[in-house]
Design a protein around this motif. Structure first.
Motif, PDB file in Angstrom:
ATOM      1  N   ILE A 183       7.489  -2.829 -18.139  1.00 19.20           N
ATOM      2  CA  ILE A 183       8.200  -1.558 -18.314  1.00 19.20           C
ATOM      3  C   ILE A 183       8.625  -0.951 -16.975  1.00 19.20           C
ATOM      4  CG2 ILE A 183       7.055  -1.034 -20.498  1.00 19.20           C
ATOM      5  CD1 ILE A 183       5.158   0.807 -18.983  1.00 19.20           C
ATOM      6  N   SER A 184       8.725  -1.769 -15.943  1.00 20.32           N
ATOM      7  CA  SER A 184       9.080  -1.256 -14.617  1.00 20.32           C
ATOM      8  C   SER A 184      10.476  -1.648 -14.169  1.00 20.32           C
ATOM      9  CB  SER A 184       8.045  -1.741 -13.586  1.00 20.32           C
ATOM     10  OG  SER A 184       6.779  -1.197 -13.861  1.00 20.32           O
ATOM     11  N   GLY A 185      11.279  -2.167 -15.074  1.00 17.21           N
ATOM     12  CA  GLY A 185      12.660  -2.496 -14.737  1.00 17.21           C
ATOM     13  C   GLY A 185      12.862  -3.846 -14.096  1.00 17.21           C
ATOM     14  N   VAL A 186      11.859  -4.708 -14.155  1.00 23.54           N
ATOM     15  CA  VAL A 186      12.000  -6.051 -13.579  1.00 23.54           C
ATOM     16  C   VAL A 186      13.006  -6.871 -14.378  1.00 23.54           C
ATOM     17  CG1 VAL A 186      10.790  -8.202 -13.036  1.00 23.54           C
ATOM     18  CG2 VAL A 186       9.654  -6.001 -12.660  1.00 23.54           C
ATOM     19  N   ASN A 204       7.915   6.366 -15.355  1.00 21.58           N
ATOM     20  CA  ASN A 204       7.224   5.338 -14.572  1.00 21.58           C
ATOM     21  C   ASN A 204       7.815   5.320 -13.161  1.00 21.58           C
ATOM     22  OD1 ASN A 204       6.108   3.064 -13.455  1.00 21.58           O
ATOM     23  ND2 ASN A 204       6.863   1.640 -14.997  1.00 21.58           N
ATOM     24  N   PRO A 205       7.038   5.672 -12.129  1.00 17.79           N
ATOM     25  CA  PRO A 205       7.599   5.710 -10.765  1.00 17.79           C
ATOM     26  C   PRO A 205       8.060   4.350 -10.269  1.00 17.79           C
ATOM     27  CG  PRO A 205       5.203   5.911 -10.712  1.00 17.79           C
ATOM     28  CD  PRO A 205       5.606   6.024 -12.145  1.00 17.79           C
ATOM     29  N   LEU A 206       7.492   3.276 -10.800  1.00 14.00           N
ATOM     30  CA  LEU A 206       7.883   1.942 -10.354  1.00 14.00           C
ATOM     31  C   LEU A 206       9.316   1.608 -10.768  1.00 14.00           C
ATOM     32  CD1 LEU A 206       4.579   0.014 -11.103  1.00 14.00           C
ATOM     33  CD2 LEU A 206       5.509   0.610  -8.867  1.00 14.00           C
ATOM     34  N   VAL A 207       9.791   2.216 -11.832  1.00 11.99           N
ATOM     35  CA  VAL A 207      11.187   2.036 -12.231  1.00 11.99           C
ATOM     36  C   VAL A 207      12.110   2.527 -11.121  1.00 11.99           C
ATOM     37  CG1 VAL A 207      12.965   2.828 -13.832  1.00 11.99           C
ATOM     38  CG2 VAL A 207      10.737   2.115 -14.698  1.00 11.99           C
ATOM     39  N   HIS A 208      11.762   3.636 -10.494  1.00 17.91           N
ATOM     40  CA  HIS A 208      12.576   4.190  -9.407  1.00 17.91           C
ATOM     41  C   HIS A 208      12.474   3.314  -8.157  1.00 17.91           C
ATOM     42  CE1 HIS A 208      13.278   7.943 -11.659  1.00 17.91           C
ATOM     43  NE2 HIS A 208      12.051   7.742 -12.116  1.00 17.91           N
ATOM     44  N   VAL A 209      11.303   2.733  -7.927  1.00 14.45           N
ATOM     45  CA  VAL A 209      11.138   1.806  -6.803  1.00 14.45           C
ATOM     46  C   VAL A 209      12.056   0.601  -6.967  1.00 14.45           C
ATOM     47  CG1 VAL A 209       9.543   0.158  -5.729  1.00 14.45           C
ATOM     48  CG2 VAL A 209       8.777   2.486  -6.225  1.00 14.45           C
ATOM     49  N   VAL A 210      12.060   0.029  -8.162  1.00 16.35           N
ATOM     50  CA  VAL A 210      12.887  -1.157  -8.422  1.00 16.35           C
ATOM     51  C   VAL A 210      14.369  -0.816  -8.314  1.00 16.35           C
ATOM     52  CG1 VAL A 210      13.527  -2.882 -10.159  1.00 16.35           C
ATOM     53  CG2 VAL A 210      11.116  -2.259  -9.853  1.00 16.35           C
ATOM     54  N   MET A 211      14.764   0.331  -8.841  1.00 17.85           N
ATOM     55  CA  MET A 211      16.173   0.733  -8.750  1.00 17.85           C
ATOM     56  C   MET A 211      16.596   0.890  -7.292  1.00 17.85           C
ATOM     57  SD  MET A 211      17.068   3.359 -11.896  1.00 17.85           S
ATOM     58  CE  MET A 211      15.723   4.509 -11.610  1.00 17.85           C
ATOM     59  N   LEU A 212      15.764   1.540  -6.491  1.00 12.85           N
ATOM     60  CA  LEU A 212      16.089   1.725  -5.080  1.00 12.85           C
ATOM     61  C   LEU A 212      16.145   0.393  -4.349  1.00 12.85           C
ATOM     62  CD1 LEU A 212      16.553   3.634  -2.661  1.00 12.85           C
ATOM     63  CD2 LEU A 212      14.058   3.749  -2.391  1.00 12.85           C
ATOM     64  N   VAL A 235       4.073   9.713  -5.607  1.00 17.01           N
ATOM     65  CA  VAL A 235       3.377   8.907  -4.598  1.00 17.01           C
ATOM     66  C   VAL A 235       2.379   9.748  -3.806  1.00 17.01           C
ATOM     67  CG1 VAL A 235       3.687   7.686  -2.410  1.00 17.01           C
ATOM     68  CG2 VAL A 235       5.139   7.120  -4.351  1.00 17.01           C
ATOM     69  N   PHE A 236       2.816  10.876  -3.272  1.00 18.39           N
ATOM     70  CA  PHE A 236       1.932  11.667  -2.422  1.00 18.39           C
ATOM     71  C   PHE A 236       0.862  12.401  -3.231  1.00 18.39           C
ATOM     72  CE2 PHE A 236       5.604  11.295   0.516  1.00 18.39           C
ATOM     73  CZ  PHE A 236       4.932  10.684   1.553  1.00 18.39           C
ATOM     74  N   THR A 237       1.144  12.710  -4.482  1.00 14.70           N
ATOM     75  CA  THR A 237       0.105  13.280  -5.341  1.00 14.70           C
ATOM     76  C   THR A 237      -1.015  12.277  -5.560  1.00 14.70           C
ATOM     77  OG1 THR A 237       1.701  14.707  -6.492  1.00 14.70           O
ATOM     78  CG2 THR A 237      -0.380  14.265  -7.607  1.00 14.70           C
ATOM     79  N   VAL A 238      -0.646  11.028  -5.813  1.00 12.29           N
ATOM     80  CA  VAL A 238      -1.643   9.979  -6.017  1.00 12.29           C
ATOM     81  C   VAL A 238      -2.435   9.724  -4.729  1.00 12.29           C
ATOM     82  CG1 VAL A 238      -1.953   7.520  -6.516  1.00 12.29           C
ATOM     83  CG2 VAL A 238      -0.380   8.874  -7.889  1.00 12.29           C
ATOM     84  N   ILE A 239      -1.753   9.714  -3.588  1.00 11.32           N
ATOM     85  CA  ILE A 239      -2.443   9.482  -2.316  1.00 11.32           C
ATOM     86  C   ILE A 239      -3.432  10.602  -2.020  1.00 11.32           C
ATOM     87  CG2 ILE A 239      -2.136   9.428   0.195  1.00 11.32           C
ATOM     88  CD1 ILE A 239       0.351   7.803  -0.200  1.00 11.32           C
ATOM     89  N   PHE A 240      -2.992  11.841  -2.143  1.00 16.74           N
ATOM     90  CA  PHE A 240      -3.883  12.962  -1.865  1.00 16.74           C
ATOM     91  C   PHE A 240      -5.039  13.003  -2.856  1.00 16.74           C
ATOM     92  CE2 PHE A 240      -0.020  15.154   0.139  1.00 16.74           C
ATOM     93  CZ  PHE A 240      -0.395  14.720   1.407  1.00 16.74           C
ATOM     94  N   GLY A 241      -4.757  12.699  -4.110  1.00 20.08           N
ATOM     95  CA  GLY A 241      -5.826  12.653  -5.097  1.00 20.08           C
ATOM     96  C   GLY A 241      -6.821  11.549  -4.787  1.00 20.08           C
ATOM     97  N   GLY A 242      -6.315  10.381  -4.412  1.00 20.76           N
ATOM     98  CA  GLY A 242      -7.195   9.277  -4.059  1.00 20.76           C
ATOM     99  C   GLY A 242      -8.046   9.579  -2.842  1.00 20.76           C
ATOM    100  N   LEU A 243      -7.434  10.192  -1.816  1.00 16.54           N
ATOM    101  CA  LEU A 243      -8.189  10.540  -0.610  1.00 16.54           C
ATOM    102  C   LEU A 243      -9.242  11.603  -0.887  1.00 16.54           C
ATOM    103  CD1 LEU A 243      -5.346  10.600   2.086  1.00 16.54           C
ATOM    104  CD2 LEU A 243      -7.209   8.941   1.886  1.00 16.54           C
ATOM    105  N   PHE A 244      -8.920  12.543  -1.773  1.00 12.53           N
ATOM    106  CA  PHE A 244      -9.896  13.579  -2.125  1.00 12.53           C
ATOM    107  C   PHE A 244     -11.127  12.965  -2.790  1.00 12.53           C
ATOM    108  CE2 PHE A 244     -11.675  16.573  -5.201  1.00 12.53           C
ATOM    109  CZ  PHE A 244     -11.974  17.646  -4.373  1.00 12.53           C
ATOM    110  N   VAL A 245     -10.892  12.092  -3.750  1.00 14.74           N
ATOM    111  CA  VAL A 245     -12.000  11.431  -4.441  1.00 14.74           C
ATOM    112  C   VAL A 245     -12.760  10.528  -3.476  1.00 14.74           C
ATOM    113  CG1 VAL A 245     -12.577   9.774  -6.265  1.00 14.74           C
ATOM    114  CG2 VAL A 245     -10.863  11.546  -6.679  1.00 14.74           C
ATOM    115  N   PHE A 246     -12.024   9.843  -2.610  1.00 22.69           N
ATOM    116  CA  PHE A 246     -12.627   8.897  -1.665  1.00 22.69           C
ATOM    117  C   PHE A 246     -13.535   9.610  -0.664  1.00 22.69           C
ATOM    118  CE2 PHE A 246     -12.640   6.192   2.104  1.00 22.69           C
ATOM    119  CZ  PHE A 246     -12.850   4.931   1.571  1.00 22.69           C
ATOM    120  N   THR A 247     -13.071  10.689  -0.098  1.00 24.56           N
ATOM    121  CA  THR A 247     -13.839  11.391   0.941  1.00 24.56           C
ATOM    122  C   THR A 247     -15.015  12.183   0.371  1.00 24.56           C
ATOM    123  OG1 THR A 247     -12.276  13.248   0.818  1.00 24.56           O
ATOM    124  CG2 THR A 247     -11.887  11.582   2.516  1.00 24.56           C
TER     125      THR A 247
END
Length: 256
Positions: A183-186, A204-212, A235-247
């Motif tokens: 479902i990512s536009g491959v 799905n953010p990966l659809v936008h990655v594939v289009m770009l 992307v940055f929401t996921v990164i900040f969320g991941g770093l928050f949980v990680f730290t």
């Protein structure tokens, strides 16, 4: 400055260790890293050539599927490799100079470099064999690849913690993540889907990655539904969320 130098040395040592563990000392490991995506692309091309006369973009089935598959791999391979960064290096975390984030950085660098190498080999081989090679637009290609690796980094950091704390979550994630390839536009262009289905797929953010990514290979492709603001917000929401949980995770600090 001393701490930065120390962490750079630790990351470099971990990078060498990860390369040795993953690919070994023989070229066979690197060859397989290229043959695996090449085989998938060739298989998809043969199947769809028997169904349709032309791909959704251009005239080359291998190039169309390669641009989708490689763009997806920048995320998928990164996420998959980072998921077990702490679990695979837990014995090294007993050393005072080795921090949990060092294992993440080392694997990020290695996987990004590996996917770039695979992309150059696979896409380069396809372009060389084409009668009319495409005019590449490098800013779109590089931006899509970088955004995909950042998305994989954020998801991988989050999963590293969650896999350690909740083993059941690992099974749930694998079930949910498995259909992402479909479902990512491959295989398709989101622009060609009917309205309601297109709106759902565009979440799905990966659809936008594939289009770009494909815009870098197909100058005629406008990708009217491409939303870079949504992609980077996700992307940055996921990164900040991941770093928050990680730290804030004691499980990461213990490496178990």
């Amino acid at each position: 400055m001393y701490y930065l130098t120390t962490h750079i040395r630790v990351v470099a040592a971990l990078l060498i260790r990860e390369m040795s563990t993953r690919f070994g000392n023989k070229p066979g490991g690197y060859i397989w890293a290229i043959l695996d995506p090449a085989a998938h692309i060739a298989f998809m091309s043969v199947i769809f050539m028997g169904i349709a006369k032309l791909p959704a973009l251009g005239t080359s089935f291998p190039l169309f599927f390669a641009t989708g598959y490689i763009a997806f791999q920048f995320y998928s391979a990164m996420c998959g490799f980072l998921n077990g960064a702490i679990k695979s290096n837990r014995t090294l975390l007993s050393y005072p100079n080795v921090a949990p984030i060092d294992t993440i950085v080392a694997r990020y660098v290695l996987q990004a470099a590996t996917t770039v190498f695979v992309a150059i080999c696979v896409l380069g081989a396809i372009i060389v064999t084409m009668h009319q090679p495409p005019e590449l637009y490098w800013p779109a290609i590089l931006e899509a690849a970088f955004a995909a690796t950042l998305l994989g980094l954020g998801v991988g950091i989050f999963n590293t913690v969650m896999f350690l704390r909740y083993p059941f979550y690992e099974q749930v994630f694998n079930i949910v993540n498995r259909p992402m390839f479909l479902i990512s536009g491959v295989f398709f262009l989101p622009d060609a889907l009917p309205g309601p289905m297109r709106e759902v797929v565009l979440f799905n953010p990966l659809v936008h990655v594939v289009m770009l990514f494909r815009q870098g290979f197909y100058p005629q492709y406008r990708a009217a539904d491409l939303d870079m603001f949504y992609l980077y917000t996700f992307v940055f929401t996921v990164i900040f969320g991941g770093l928050f949980v990680f730290t804030n995770s004691a499980a990461v600090a213990r490496g178990r």
